[in-house]
Design a protein around this motif. Structure first.
Motif, PDB file in Angstrom:
ATOM      1  N   ALA A  88       0.797  -1.228   0.000  1.00  0.00           N
ATOM      2  CA  ALA A  88       0.000   0.000   0.000  1.00  0.00           C
ATOM      3  C   ALA A  88       0.836   1.287   0.000  1.00  0.00           C
ATOM      4  CB  ALA A  88      -0.969   0.002   1.188  1.00  0.00           C
ATOM      5  N   PRO A  89       1.946   1.365   0.757  1.00  0.00           N
ATOM      6  CA  PRO A  89       2.736   2.611   0.737  1.00  0.00           C
ATOM      7  C   PRO A  89       3.372   2.914  -0.620  1.00  0.00           C
ATOM      8  CG  PRO A  89       3.232   1.312   2.693  1.00  0.00           C
ATOM      9  CD  PRO A  89       2.440   0.432   1.794  1.00  0.00           C
ATOM     10  N   LEU A  90       3.426   1.914  -1.514  1.00  0.00           N
ATOM     11  CA  LEU A  90       4.055   2.093  -2.825  1.00  0.00           C
ATOM     12  C   LEU A  90       3.016   2.230  -3.939  1.00  0.00           C
ATOM     13  CD1 LEU A  90       6.865  -0.601  -2.487  1.00  0.00           C
ATOM     14  CD2 LEU A  90       7.013   1.855  -1.993  1.00  0.00           C
ATOM     15  N   TYR A  91       1.781   2.468  -3.576  1.00  0.00           N
ATOM     16  CA  TYR A  91       0.691   2.537  -4.555  1.00  0.00           C
ATOM     17  C   TYR A  91       0.601   3.960  -5.111  1.00  0.00           C
ATOM     18  CZ  TYR A  91      -4.044   2.056  -6.482  1.00  0.00           C
ATOM     19  OH  TYR A  91      -5.148   2.042  -7.311  1.00  0.00           O
ATOM     20  N   PHE A  92       1.100   4.141  -6.324  1.00  0.00           N
ATOM     21  CA  PHE A  92       1.098   5.451  -6.994  1.00  0.00           C
ATOM     22  C   PHE A  92       0.563   5.291  -8.422  1.00  0.00           C
ATOM     23  CE2 PHE A  92       4.561   5.907  -3.869  1.00  0.00           C
ATOM     24  CZ  PHE A  92       4.253   7.132  -3.288  1.00  0.00           C
ATOM     25  N   LEU A 154      12.155   5.423 -14.785  1.00  0.00           N
ATOM     26  CA  LEU A 154      12.402   6.817 -14.393  1.00  0.00           C
ATOM     27  C   LEU A 154      13.874   7.199 -14.495  1.00  0.00           C
ATOM     28  CD1 LEU A 154      10.048   7.113 -11.296  1.00  0.00           C
ATOM     29  CD2 LEU A 154       9.864   8.410 -13.429  1.00  0.00           C
ATOM     30  N   SER A 155      14.752   6.229 -14.684  1.00  0.00           N
ATOM     31  CA  SER A 155      16.183   6.505 -14.759  1.00  0.00           C
ATOM     32  C   SER A 155      16.602   6.700 -16.217  1.00  0.00           C
ATOM     33  CB  SER A 155      16.972   5.347 -14.135  1.00  0.00           C
ATOM     34  OG  SER A 155      16.638   5.199 -12.780  1.00  0.00           O
ATOM     35  N   GLY A 156      16.756   7.921 -16.622  1.00  0.00           N
ATOM     36  CA  GLY A 156      17.204   8.201 -17.983  1.00  0.00           C
ATOM     37  C   GLY A 156      16.132   8.055 -19.039  1.00  0.00           C
ATOM     38  N   ILE A 185       4.713  13.279 -12.607  1.00  0.00           N
ATOM     39  CA  ILE A 185       5.949  13.360 -11.823  1.00  0.00           C
ATOM     40  C   ILE A 185       6.759  14.550 -12.323  1.00  0.00           C
ATOM     41  CG2 ILE A 185       8.128  12.202 -11.264  1.00  0.00           C
ATOM     42  CD1 ILE A 185       6.682   9.554 -11.464  1.00  0.00           C
ATOM     43  N   HIS A 186       6.930  15.543 -11.492  1.00  0.00           N
ATOM     44  CA  HIS A 186       7.627  16.765 -11.900  1.00  0.00           C
ATOM     45  C   HIS A 186       9.132  16.673 -11.694  1.00  0.00           C
ATOM     46  CE1 HIS A 186       3.684  18.491 -12.415  1.00  0.00           C
ATOM     47  NE2 HIS A 186       3.382  18.227 -11.159  1.00  0.00           N
ATOM     48  N   SER A 187       9.564  15.831 -10.770  1.00  0.00           N
ATOM     49  CA  SER A 187      10.988  15.621 -10.527  1.00  0.00           C
ATOM     50  C   SER A 187      11.218  14.132 -10.319  1.00  0.00           C
ATOM     51  CB  SER A 187      11.469  16.400  -9.301  1.00  0.00           C
ATOM     52  OG  SER A 187      12.770  15.971  -8.910  1.00  0.00           O
ATOM     53  N   ALA A 188      11.845  13.494 -11.315  1.00  0.00           N
ATOM     54  CA  ALA A 188      12.095  12.055 -11.198  1.00  0.00           C
ATOM     55  C   ALA A 188      12.981  11.756  -9.997  1.00  0.00           C
ATOM     56  CB  ALA A 188      12.730  11.532 -12.479  1.00  0.00           C
ATOM     57  N   LYS A 189      13.983  12.599  -9.770  1.00  0.00           N
ATOM     58  CA  LYS A 189      14.898  12.368  -8.658  1.00  0.00           C
ATOM     59  C   LYS A 189      14.169  12.421  -7.318  1.00  0.00           C
ATOM     60  CE  LYS A 189      19.142  14.097  -6.520  1.00  0.00           C
ATOM     61  NZ  LYS A 189      20.221  15.123  -6.576  1.00  0.00           N
ATOM     62  N   ALA A 190      13.319  13.436  -7.135  1.00  0.00           N
ATOM     63  CA  ALA A 190      12.590  13.577  -5.878  1.00  0.00           C
ATOM     64  C   ALA A 190      11.609  12.423  -5.688  1.00  0.00           C
ATOM     65  CB  ALA A 190      11.847  14.911  -5.854  1.00  0.00           C
ATOM     66  N   PHE A 191      10.968  11.998  -6.777  1.00  0.00           N
ATOM     67  CA  PHE A 191      10.008  10.912  -6.650  1.00  0.00           C
ATOM     68  C   PHE A 191      10.721   9.609  -6.292  1.00  0.00           C
ATOM     69  CE2 PHE A 191       7.397   7.405  -8.021  1.00  0.00           C
ATOM     70  CZ  PHE A 191       6.156   7.754  -7.516  1.00  0.00           C
ATOM     71  N   LYS A 192      11.872   9.356  -6.901  1.00  0.00           N
ATOM     72  CA  LYS A 192      12.608   8.139  -6.570  1.00  0.00           C
ATOM     73  C   LYS A 192      13.067   8.145  -5.120  1.00  0.00           C
ATOM     74  CE  LYS A 192      15.448   8.386 -10.088  1.00  0.00           C
ATOM     75  NZ  LYS A 192      16.575   8.027 -10.983  1.00  0.00           N
ATOM     76  N   GLN A 193      13.424   9.307  -4.619  1.00  0.00           N
ATOM     77  CA  GLN A 193      13.794   9.402  -3.206  1.00  0.00           C
ATOM     78  C   GLN A 193      12.603   9.064  -2.319  1.00  0.00           C
ATOM     79  OE1 GLN A 193      15.284  13.427  -3.052  1.00  0.00           O
ATOM     80  NE2 GLN A 193      17.399  12.785  -3.430  1.00  0.00           N
ATOM     81  N   LEU A 194      11.415   9.565  -2.692  1.00  0.00           N
ATOM     82  CA  LEU A 194      10.199   9.250  -1.939  1.00  0.00           C
ATOM     83  C   LEU A 194       9.911   7.755  -1.993  1.00  0.00           C
ATOM     84  CD1 LEU A 194       7.500   9.934  -0.522  1.00  0.00           C
ATOM     85  CD2 LEU A 194       6.534  10.343  -2.810  1.00  0.00           C
TER      86      LEU A 194
END
Length: 308
Positions: A88-92, A154-156, A185-194
């Protein structure tokens, strides 16, 4: 201290043990545990050709078909398990889900009746069957499949989109490449960190984390089998490769100074002035621009993965 100096200084035995401790955060375990198989996947001929801009349009379309069936299965199981405490925490869904974007890409390539042209290949079906199996029997393992697919995309991804767009001469408005576009997703880096932080907060014991690493390795192996299957199909397709690479020595009219291999050798020994001159000359050439884009795609993908 520099890396070289640190390597040259022997550490006390207890410090050796400290540096060799395995990571406990799930995101770090997955990154470390899949590093070798990820490199193997990157070195399949299909992926190497893609990064070089040498793309067969028919194979690109078949690759999109394989992705459509893969993501349809993955997202069916994610929906089934969206309330599971270990997922559930990874449901996007708005941010990540890809099967609808892939359906639009396939409609662009094949037309409104695209489903009559699409079929699930043998290698893809094995991947799909495994996703359904874990979703129905062991849902925590879905974390490994979601991590492998979405974080890799999301990587590249934006750079890869540009490579395909230029090599296949697709419209600049993005038709045929919606799979690579994550509008929410406006920032791939920020989303991956989340996403990493959410994975690390899952209440999992070490045994389950290790099972997730093993499942992520399996996911990479399934992807490699799909790539290898596409390579075999490519051998049967009578289609000119849409080559975005630089012309080779034989096409230079006998002028060796125009050969990219000769220039590369000269650049290695000729100093920065020659390198600047070579770079400017290459970037003035349309194929040189694509070559630079593909090189950057490979670099971006590698860097992004390690920052993931």
């Amino acid at each position: 201290l520099s890396v070289e100096v640190r390597k040259a200084i022997p550490l006390p035995e207890d410090q050796h043990r400290e540096t060799e401790e395995e990571p406990e955060d799930l995101s770090e375990m997955l990154a470390a545990g899949t590093k070798q198989i990820h490199e193997k996947a990157e070195n399949t001929q299909f992926v190497k050709d893609f990064l070089r801009g040498r793309i067969r349009k028919e194979l690109f379309k078949l690759g999109a078909v394989a992705l459509y069936y893969t993501y349809t299965a993955l997202e069916e199981e994610i929906e089934r398990n969206k309330d599971h405490p270990h997922f559930a925490p990874l449901y996007f869904p708005a941010e990540l889900h890809r099967h609808e974007a892939l359906a639009r890409d396939l409609e662009y390539f094949y037309g409104p009746e695209w489903k009559s042209h699409a079929s699930c290949s043998k290698a893809t079906q094995q991947y799909v069957d495994r996703i359904h199996q874990v979703g129905q029997e062991d849902p925590v393992l879905l974390v490994a499949h979601a991590y492998t697919r979405y974080m890799g995309d999301l990587s590249g991804g934006q750079v890869l989109k540009k490579v395909a767009q230029r090599a296949l001469k697709l419209p600049p408005t993005g038709e045929g490449l919606e799979f690579y576009q994550f509008d929410a997703i406006h920032s791939a880096k920020a989303f991956k960190q989340l996403y990493r932080s959410r994975m690390n907060e899952l209440e999992l014991d070490m045994e389950t984390k290790k099972r997730l690493v093993d499942e992520a390795v399996k996911a990479f192996l399934f992807n490699i089998e799909v790539f290898e299957e596409l390579e075999e199909i490519g051998k049967t397709i009578q289609e000119d490769v849409l080559d975005a690479g630089m012309p080779v020595h034989g096409a230079m009219g006998g002028d060796i100074s125009k050969c990219p291999y000769y220039n590369a050798k000269m650049a290695a020994s000729g100093g920065t002035a020659y390198v600047r001159q070579l770079a400017m000359a290459a970037l003035r050439h349309p194929t040189g621009q694509v070559l630079f884009a593909t090189w950057f795609a490979a670099l971006a993908g590698l860097v992004a993965w390690y920052l993931m």
